[in-house]
Scaffold this motif. Structure first.
Motif, PDB file in Angstrom:
ATOM      1  N   LEU A  92      10.736 -44.251 -11.248  1.00  0.00           N
ATOM      2  CA  LEU A  92       9.301 -44.144 -10.984  1.00  0.00           C
ATOM      3  C   LEU A  92       8.632 -45.421 -11.488  1.00  0.00           C
ATOM      4  O   LEU A  92       9.084 -46.023 -12.465  1.00  0.00           O
ATOM      5  CB  LEU A  92       8.728 -42.922 -11.698  1.00  0.00           C
ATOM      6  CG  LEU A  92       9.324 -41.585 -11.247  1.00  0.00           C
ATOM      7  CD1 LEU A  92       8.920 -40.465 -12.182  1.00  0.00           C
ATOM      8  CD2 LEU A  92       8.899 -41.272  -9.819  1.00  0.00           C
ATOM      9  N   TYR A 102       9.440 -37.522 -17.718  1.00  0.00           N
ATOM     10  CA  TYR A 102       8.901 -36.859 -16.521  1.00  0.00           C
ATOM     11  C   TYR A 102       9.178 -35.354 -16.470  1.00  0.00           C
ATOM     12  O   TYR A 102       8.273 -34.542 -16.302  1.00  0.00           O
ATOM     13  CB  TYR A 102       9.436 -37.531 -15.251  1.00  0.00           C
ATOM     14  CG  TYR A 102       8.830 -36.957 -13.992  1.00  0.00           C
ATOM     15  CD1 TYR A 102       7.608 -37.414 -13.514  1.00  0.00           C
ATOM     16  CD2 TYR A 102       9.452 -35.914 -13.296  1.00  0.00           C
ATOM     17  CE1 TYR A 102       7.029 -36.877 -12.389  1.00  0.00           C
ATOM     18  CE2 TYR A 102       8.881 -35.369 -12.165  1.00  0.00           C
ATOM     19  CZ  TYR A 102       7.676 -35.851 -11.713  1.00  0.00           C
ATOM     20  OH  TYR A 102       7.098 -35.307 -10.595  1.00  0.00           O
ATOM     21  N   ARG A 105       7.351 -33.345 -19.188  1.00  0.00           N
ATOM     22  CA  ARG A 105       5.895 -33.273 -19.043  1.00  0.00           C
ATOM     23  C   ARG A 105       5.455 -32.260 -18.001  1.00  0.00           C
ATOM     24  O   ARG A 105       4.286 -31.933 -17.895  1.00  0.00           O
ATOM     25  CB  ARG A 105       5.334 -34.642 -18.703  1.00  0.00           C
ATOM     26  CG  ARG A 105       5.327 -35.585 -19.908  1.00  0.00           C
ATOM     27  CD  ARG A 105       5.078 -37.001 -19.476  1.00  0.00           C
ATOM     28  NE  ARG A 105       3.939 -37.062 -18.596  1.00  0.00           N
ATOM     29  CZ  ARG A 105       2.841 -37.768 -18.840  1.00  0.00           C
ATOM     30  NH1 ARG A 105       2.755 -38.471 -19.936  1.00  0.00           N
ATOM     31  NH2 ARG A 105       1.855 -37.796 -17.987  1.00  0.00           N
ATOM     32  N   LEU A 106       6.410 -31.769 -17.208  1.00  0.00           N
ATOM     33  CA  LEU A 106       6.065 -30.773 -16.200  1.00  0.00           C
ATOM     34  C   LEU A 106       5.795 -29.417 -16.841  1.00  0.00           C
ATOM     35  O   LEU A 106       5.200 -28.543 -16.243  1.00  0.00           O
ATOM     36  CB  LEU A 106       7.193 -30.628 -15.189  1.00  0.00           C
ATOM     37  CG  LEU A 106       7.495 -31.882 -14.358  1.00  0.00           C
ATOM     38  CD1 LEU A 106       8.773 -31.697 -13.578  1.00  0.00           C
ATOM     39  CD2 LEU A 106       6.338 -32.163 -13.417  1.00  0.00           C
ATOM     40  N   ARG A 150      17.160 -39.161 -18.244  1.00  0.00           N
ATOM     41  CA  ARG A 150      16.054 -38.406 -17.671  1.00  0.00           C
ATOM     42  C   ARG A 150      16.513 -37.034 -17.171  1.00  0.00           C
ATOM     43  O   ARG A 150      15.782 -36.057 -17.221  1.00  0.00           O
ATOM     44  CB  ARG A 150      15.483 -39.232 -16.510  1.00  0.00           C
ATOM     45  CG  ARG A 150      14.346 -38.632 -15.756  1.00  0.00           C
ATOM     46  CD  ARG A 150      13.772 -39.615 -14.766  1.00  0.00           C
ATOM     47  NE  ARG A 150      14.656 -39.869 -13.631  1.00  0.00           N
ATOM     48  CZ  ARG A 150      14.389 -40.727 -12.647  1.00  0.00           C
ATOM     49  NH1 ARG A 150      13.277 -41.423 -12.663  1.00  0.00           N
ATOM     50  NH2 ARG A 150      15.236 -40.898 -11.665  1.00  0.00           N
ATOM     51  N   VAL A 154      16.179 -32.557 -19.637  1.00  0.00           N
ATOM     52  CA  VAL A 154      15.596 -31.276 -19.236  1.00  0.00           C
ATOM     53  C   VAL A 154      16.585 -30.129 -19.433  1.00  0.00           C
ATOM     54  O   VAL A 154      16.265 -28.982 -19.194  1.00  0.00           O
ATOM     55  CB  VAL A 154      15.068 -31.275 -17.779  1.00  0.00           C
ATOM     56  CG1 VAL A 154      14.016 -32.330 -17.576  1.00  0.00           C
ATOM     57  CG2 VAL A 154      16.203 -31.467 -16.784  1.00  0.00           C
TER      58      VAL A 154
ATOM     59  N   VAL B 130      11.929 -40.294  -4.137  1.00  0.00           N
ATOM     60  CA  VAL B 130      10.835 -39.948  -5.056  1.00  0.00           C
ATOM     61  C   VAL B 130      10.675 -38.442  -5.077  1.00  0.00           C
ATOM     62  O   VAL B 130      10.642 -37.795  -6.124  1.00  0.00           O
ATOM     63  CB  VAL B 130       9.485 -40.567  -4.618  1.00  0.00           C
ATOM     64  CG1 VAL B 130       8.399 -40.201  -5.624  1.00  0.00           C
ATOM     65  CG2 VAL B 130       9.591 -42.058  -4.483  1.00  0.00           C
ATOM     66  N   LEU B 137      13.913 -32.562 -10.934  1.00  0.00           N
ATOM     67  CA  LEU B 137      13.569 -32.509 -12.355  1.00  0.00           C
ATOM     68  C   LEU B 137      12.614 -31.364 -12.657  1.00  0.00           C
ATOM     69  O   LEU B 137      12.185 -31.191 -13.787  1.00  0.00           O
ATOM     70  CB  LEU B 137      12.976 -33.840 -12.810  1.00  0.00           C
ATOM     71  CG  LEU B 137      13.970 -35.010 -12.837  1.00  0.00           C
ATOM     72  CD1 LEU B 137      13.261 -36.323 -13.104  1.00  0.00           C
ATOM     73  CD2 LEU B 137      15.065 -34.782 -13.872  1.00  0.00           C
ATOM     74  N   GLY B 138      12.285 -30.579 -11.626  1.00  0.00           N
ATOM     75  CA  GLY B 138      11.534 -29.349 -11.871  1.00  0.00           C
ATOM     76  C   GLY B 138      10.088 -29.365 -11.422  1.00  0.00           C
ATOM     77  O   GLY B 138       9.337 -28.454 -11.751  1.00  0.00           O
ATOM     78  N   ALA B 139       9.670 -30.396 -10.681  1.00  0.00           N
ATOM     79  CA  ALA B 139       8.280 -30.444 -10.248  1.00  0.00           C
ATOM     80  C   ALA B 139       8.026 -29.406  -9.158  1.00  0.00           C
ATOM     81  O   ALA B 139       8.870 -29.174  -8.303  1.00  0.00           O
ATOM     82  CB  ALA B 139       7.938 -31.836  -9.724  1.00  0.00           C
ATOM     83  N   ARG B 143       3.033 -30.855  -7.651  1.00  0.00           N
ATOM     84  CA  ARG B 143       3.306 -31.941  -8.601  1.00  0.00           C
ATOM     85  C   ARG B 143       4.090 -33.054  -7.922  1.00  0.00           C
ATOM     86  O   ARG B 143       3.822 -34.248  -8.119  1.00  0.00           O
ATOM     87  CB  ARG B 143       4.126 -31.421  -9.779  1.00  0.00           C
ATOM     88  CG  ARG B 143       3.401 -31.234 -11.101  1.00  0.00           C
ATOM     89  CD  ARG B 143       2.415 -32.271 -11.443  1.00  0.00           C
ATOM     90  NE  ARG B 143       2.891 -33.217 -12.423  1.00  0.00           N
ATOM     91  CZ  ARG B 143       2.723 -33.073 -13.744  1.00  0.00           C
ATOM     92  NH1 ARG B 143       2.084 -32.043 -14.223  1.00  0.00           N
ATOM     93  NH2 ARG B 143       3.185 -33.977 -14.577  1.00  0.00           N
ATOM     94  N   THR B 147       3.254 -37.027  -7.518  1.00  0.00           N
ATOM     95  CA  THR B 147       4.186 -38.083  -7.921  1.00  0.00           C
ATOM     96  C   THR B 147       4.400 -39.065  -6.773  1.00  0.00           C
ATOM     97  O   THR B 147       4.372 -40.277  -6.969  1.00  0.00           O
ATOM     98  CB  THR B 147       5.527 -37.467  -8.366  1.00  0.00           C
ATOM     99  OG1 THR B 147       5.269 -36.557  -9.433  1.00  0.00           O
ATOM    100  CG2 THR B 147       6.504 -38.529  -8.840  1.00  0.00           C
ATOM    101  N   HIS B 150       1.380 -41.168  -6.410  1.00  0.00           N
ATOM    102  CA  HIS B 150       1.302 -42.165  -7.476  1.00  0.00           C
ATOM    103  C   HIS B 150       2.212 -43.352  -7.177  1.00  0.00           C
ATOM    104  O   HIS B 150       1.851 -44.501  -7.435  1.00  0.00           O
ATOM    105  CB  HIS B 150       1.684 -41.521  -8.810  1.00  0.00           C
ATOM    106  CG  HIS B 150       1.521 -42.438  -9.980  1.00  0.00           C
ATOM    107  ND1 HIS B 150       2.574 -43.136 -10.516  1.00  0.00           N
ATOM    108  CD2 HIS B 150       0.429 -42.805 -10.684  1.00  0.00           C
ATOM    109  CE1 HIS B 150       2.126 -43.887 -11.517  1.00  0.00           C
ATOM    110  NE2 HIS B 150       0.828 -43.697 -11.641  1.00  0.00           N
ATOM    111  N   GLU B 151       3.369 -43.083  -6.610  1.00  0.00           N
ATOM    112  CA  GLU B 151       4.298 -44.179  -6.302  1.00  0.00           C
ATOM    113  C   GLU B 151       3.746 -45.123  -5.242  1.00  0.00           C
ATOM    114  O   GLU B 151       4.084 -46.297  -5.228  1.00  0.00           O
ATOM    115  CB  GLU B 151       5.656 -43.626  -5.853  1.00  0.00           C
ATOM    116  CG  GLU B 151       6.454 -42.979  -6.960  1.00  0.00           C
ATOM    117  CD  GLU B 151       6.719 -43.899  -8.142  1.00  0.00           C
ATOM    118  OE1 GLU B 151       7.428 -44.901  -7.956  1.00  0.00           O
ATOM    119  OE2 GLU B 151       6.199 -43.633  -9.244  1.00  0.00           O
TER     120      GLU B 151
END
Ligand SMILES: Nc1ncnc2c1ncn2[C@@H]1O[C@H](COP(=O)(O)OP(=O)(O)OP(=O)(O)O)[C@@H](O)[C@H]1O
Ligand SMILES: [Mg+2]
Lengths: 235, 233
Positions: A92, A102, A105-106, A150, A154, B130, B137-139, B143, B147, B150-151
């Protein structure tokens, strides 16, 4: 032996006329590390992405929590438990520290405790000197190490690693093998797609080769009993 | 008719002396256009994201529709809105014709296709990884959307700046639905048109200078963003 977390049946995937995958059965078990090898284009990445809930197969049944369901039905459950690490990880456009943070923070966790954990993970991965660099400016091997950090932070039930060591130097490879061994012994299910067979064979519990869309079990001389401590790693 | 030199000198003195009427016109322009951008951007970017991210029948037709809408002249948008808002029109009872609200609505309609078209191409250029990274990662989907946005933020800023540049310099629609009422709906472009037609060039030139400076600033920001985008790729 505990029942598998996920048991995939009849996984098929085709691109155009070509049947890429036609797998009868694939089990993902807690505390087990599985190596998937195969030639370029054999379908390793595609298989890992299906197993991680990111790529939709043409057909697949998933056995989970004593119930059999379609992949589409199981997708949300899969995604909650599996973290997939790209072969060529995407960083990112922000600092290394925030990249690693990342996933944490979720969730509603206080910032200070998040950044303590991040700092610790970065120290462990010997990336602490890069914490405030923009992650996109890192080298290929550094990116892979950031991506691994990363993903593991988690603490998923299943970690699907796509060629995690390709760009890494000797020292980073060895610590990656050690990390994988450690996480597996803590009960994480680990799937590795890799061409680095010599490196991974000593630590994996199963090794399958993807040939013509099928998984073929490979017997390895190094096949080890559970819980054995690894003392030597091949270069 | 005054000479060009006289008019220009008067224009400069109007600008530096802080002429009340002049600055009222300028603030109406900025107020209306900023409101229009503010209200339109969230909807337009959501639309752009939907067009870039989801597969559905008719998606490509919709994308080319938005590209076509880019070419619709402001007066046509003004005319349409006029008909809708005029007393005999479907929304005549709201009495919105010749108000700032009508001007905001017109500029919203003008900026929407630009924001969607440019936002769509920015979002489409986002790497597939992305979304996959965020998701794995769990978004949540929402969310993950933020992301992705934002990218490609520089591309999205560029869309907003381009849209703002178009609507603040637009004259046809504001003239038709605003009515050019002093201290209420008279903005930079309609004032220039009016003053020029009266042969009073000083105010027109002063306002023209403001628009030119604004255009310079906007273009400079756009090229800075383009540079950032190129660095990113
Ligand atoms: N979205 C797609 N559309 C069309 N073909 C695809 C797509 N994704 C993958 N393929 C094809 O499927 C095949 C397998 O790809 P995959 O990335 O799974 O291979 P791999 O085993 O991971 O290879 P490598 O060792 O190079 O990483 C390739 O021939 C690729 O071209
Ligand atoms: Mg691959």
């Amino acid at each position: 032996m505990k029942p598998p977390l996920f048991l995939f049946h009849h996984v098929t995937k085709r691109f155009g006329d070509r049947v890429l995958l036609n797998i009868d059965e694939f089990a993902v078990c807690a505390g087990v590390c599985t190596l998937i090898s195969g030639d370029n284009g054999a379908g390793k990445t595609t298989l890992l992405k299906i197993v991680s809930g990111l790529v939709k197969p043409d057909s697949a049944k998933v056995h989970v929590n004593d119930a059999e369901m379609s992949w589409a039905k199981a997708r949300a459950k899969i995604q909650r438990k599996v973290v997939y690490l790209h072969q060529d990880p995407y960083m990112l456009d922000t600092s290394v520290e925030r990249n690693v943070a990342y996933g944490l923070r979720l969730h509603k966790e206080p910032r200070t405790s998040i950044y303590e954990r991040v700092a610790e993970a970065l120290r462990w991965a010997r990336l602490d000197h890069l914490a405030h660099r923009n992650a996109r400016s890192l080298s290929g091997g550094e990116k892979q190490r950031v991506a691994l950090t990363r993903a593991r932070i988690v603490n998923p039930s299943v970690l699907a690693l796509d060629e995690p060591t390709t760009n890494m130097d000797h020292q980073s490879r060895i610590s990656t093998y050690q990390l994988i061994d450690e996480l597996r012994n803590e009960g994480m299910a680990i799937l590795v797609a890799s061409h680095d067979q010599t490196g991974f064979t000593p630590i994996v519990d199963h090794h399958s080769q993807l040939v013509g869309g099928k998984l073929i079990a490979v017997e390895t001389a190094f096949r080890r009993g559970r819980g054995t401590k690894i003392t030597r790693f091949p270069g | 008719m005054e000479s060009l030199t006289d008019a220009s000198l008067k224009a400069l003195s109007l600008l530096v002396s802080g002429d009340a009427e002049l600055w009222a016109i300028i603030s109406i322009s900025f107020g209306v256009s900023l409101q229009a951008i503010l209200y339109t951007t969230p909807f337009a970017l959501l639309t752009a994201y939907a067009l870039a991210h989801f597969e559905f029948p008719g998606r490509r037709t919709l994308v080319s529709l938005f590209h076509t809408l880019l070419a619709v002249p402001a007066v046509v948008v003004g005319l349409t809105l006029y008909l809708i808002l005029s007393r005999s029109g479907p929304f005549g009872d709201l009495k919105l014709l010749f108000t700032q609200t009508a001007m905001v609505l017109g500029q919203m309609a003008l900026s929407f296709p630009i924001l969607v078209a440019m936002g769509h191409s920015a979002l489409q250029s986002a790497d597939q990884r992305v979304w996959e990274t965020a998701h794995t990662l769990g978004a949540t989907p929402v969310r993950a959307m933020f992301t992705v946005m934002h990218e490609v933020r520089y591309g999205l800023f560029a869309a907003v700046i381009a849209a703002f540049g178009r609507i603040i310099a637009e004259v046809g629609c504001s003239m038709m639905v605003g009515g050019n009422i002093l201290n209420y709906t008279r903005n930079i472009t309609t004032a220039i048109a009016l003053e020029t037609s009266k042969g009073q060039f000083a105010q027109g030139i002063a306002l023209g200078i403001v628009l030119l400076v604004l255009a310079l600033v906007l273009n400079y920001s756009l090229s800075t963003l383009r540079h950032r985008l190129a660095m990113q790729a």
